[in-house]
Design an enzyme around this catalytic site. Sequence first.
Site, PDB file in Angstrom:
ATOM      1  N   VAL A   1       0.850   4.421  -6.117  1.00  0.00           N
ATOM      2  CA  VAL A   1       1.743   3.738  -5.507  1.00  0.00           C
ATOM      3  C   VAL A   1       2.341   2.732  -6.690  1.00  0.00           C
ATOM      4  O   VAL A   1       3.817   2.620  -6.396  1.00  0.00           O
ATOM      5  CB  VAL A   1       1.276   2.837  -4.220  1.00  0.00           C
ATOM      6  CG1 VAL A   1       2.573   1.966  -3.620  1.00  0.00           C
ATOM      7  CG2 VAL A   1       0.845   3.919  -3.082  1.00  0.00           C
ATOM      8  N   CYS A   2       1.751   2.152  -7.419  1.00  0.00           N
ATOM      9  CA  CYS A   2       2.187   1.270  -8.573  1.00  0.00           C
ATOM     10  C   CYS A   2       3.269   2.196  -9.219  1.00  0.00           C
ATOM     11  O   CYS A   2       4.250   1.466  -9.937  1.00  0.00           O
ATOM     12  CB  CYS A   2       1.174   0.801  -9.554  1.00  0.00           C
ATOM     13  SG  CYS A   2       0.117  -0.215  -8.224  1.00  0.00           S
ATOM     14  N   THR A   3       2.823   3.394  -9.744  1.00  0.00           N
ATOM     15  CA  THR A   3       3.468   4.177 -10.323  1.00  0.00           C
ATOM     16  C   THR A   3       5.026   4.519  -9.658  1.00  0.00           C
ATOM     17  O   THR A   3       6.149   4.211 -10.501  1.00  0.00           O
ATOM     18  CB  THR A   3       3.195   5.444 -10.802  1.00  0.00           C
ATOM     19  OG1 THR A   3       1.931   5.265 -11.724  1.00  0.00           O
ATOM     20  CG2 THR A   3       3.791   6.360 -11.516  1.00  0.00           C
TER      21      THR A   3
ATOM     22  N   THR B   1      -1.819   3.632 -11.136  1.00  0.00           N
ATOM     23  CA  THR B   1      -2.302   4.024  -9.753  1.00  0.00           C
ATOM     24  C   THR B   1      -1.014   4.459  -9.080  1.00  0.00           C
ATOM     25  O   THR B   1       0.010   4.284  -9.565  1.00  0.00           O
ATOM     26  CB  THR B   1      -2.653   2.844  -8.719  1.00  0.00           C
ATOM     27  OG1 THR B   1      -1.742   1.632  -8.882  1.00  0.00           O
ATOM     28  CG2 THR B   1      -4.161   2.321  -9.343  1.00  0.00           C
TER      29      THR B   1
END
Length: 158
Positions: free
Chosen positions: A45-47, A43
């Site tokens: 933001v996680c990236t 995802t």
Amino acid sequence: MKLITAGDPAPNFSLEDNHNKIVNLSDYRGRNILLSWHPLAWTPVCTDQMRALENNWDNFQKLNTIPFGMSVDAQPSKKVWADALALENLSILADFWPHGKVAQDYGIFMEKDGTSERANILIDENGIVKWVKVYPAAQLPDINEIFKVLSSMQLAVR
């Protein structure tokens, strides 16, 4: 399930990382540890959160700190994702089975969604939690905030 707080001993764990290695928290005594939790791999933001850890690897090393990316994703997914992100230094750990057990131990597992909260947890050289912050799922944690806390931890030791 209670959120872990500063002053608590960090629960030990053994989890497989994206390099096919088992990471035992207790093996890192003598180093500060950042557990940087993200809800799910792949995802945006996680990236960005994991890239910020990788891009600041040298800064973490200067502060005697090992950052770990953490989520409840399965290890094969973590491995492919880390390869796609070209993560060379950062280990991202799979808290997949028993599903979310470590996230539960730290009080950040969201039963309804089957994921962890987005959170940063700093553990000192003696295995004691020093700082915990939970973020809204859509918010990218501020890497500079982490470095400020780590710097203050360094000053407190002197």
